[in-house]
Design an enzyme around this catalytic site. Structure first.
Site, mmCIF file in Angstrom:
data_model
loop_
_atom_site.group_PDB
_atom_site.id
_atom_site.type_symbol
_atom_site.label_atom_id
_atom_site.label_comp_id
_atom_site.label_asym_id
_atom_site.label_seq_id
_atom_site.Cartn_x
_atom_site.Cartn_y
_atom_site.Cartn_z
ATOM 1 N N MET A 1 0.887 -1.182 0.082
ATOM 2 C CA MET A 1 -0.097 0.012 0.112
ATOM 3 C C MET A 1 0.931 1.076 -0.085
ATOM 4 S SD MET A 1 -2.779 1.423 2.854
ATOM 5 C CE MET A 1 -2.101 0.367 3.911
ATOM 6 N N PRO A 2 0.973 2.129 -1.168
ATOM 7 C CA PRO A 2 1.806 3.183 -1.114
ATOM 8 C C PRO A 2 1.313 4.188 -0.363
ATOM 9 C CG PRO A 2 1.338 2.408 -3.433
ATOM 10 C CD PRO A 2 0.537 1.396 -2.485
#
Length: 63
Positions: free
Chosen positions: A1-2
């Protein structure tokens, strides 16, 4: 998850910040092949009195 953290000087309109959120989400999603729903963007607005440029606050400099 950036997760992308962005700090900007206060004063932008809510519309400008919304556009920034969408554009950053799209850029990260495309660059990393990550689903948009997995991209998180946090925008922190910093008061001009707390933002220094060359040792003087942005408020003092009239920015």
């Amino acid at each position: 998850m950036p997760l992308v953290n962005i700090q900007i000087m206060e004063g932008r309109t809510p519309d400008k910040i919304e556009a920034l959120l969408k554009n950053i989400t799209n850029a990260v999603s495309e660059s990393l092949d990550a689903p948009k729903e997995n991209v998180r963007v946090i925008v922190t607005e910093v008061p001009k009195t707390h933002w220094a440029i060359g040792g003087a606050s942005a408020k003092e400099l009239g920015r």
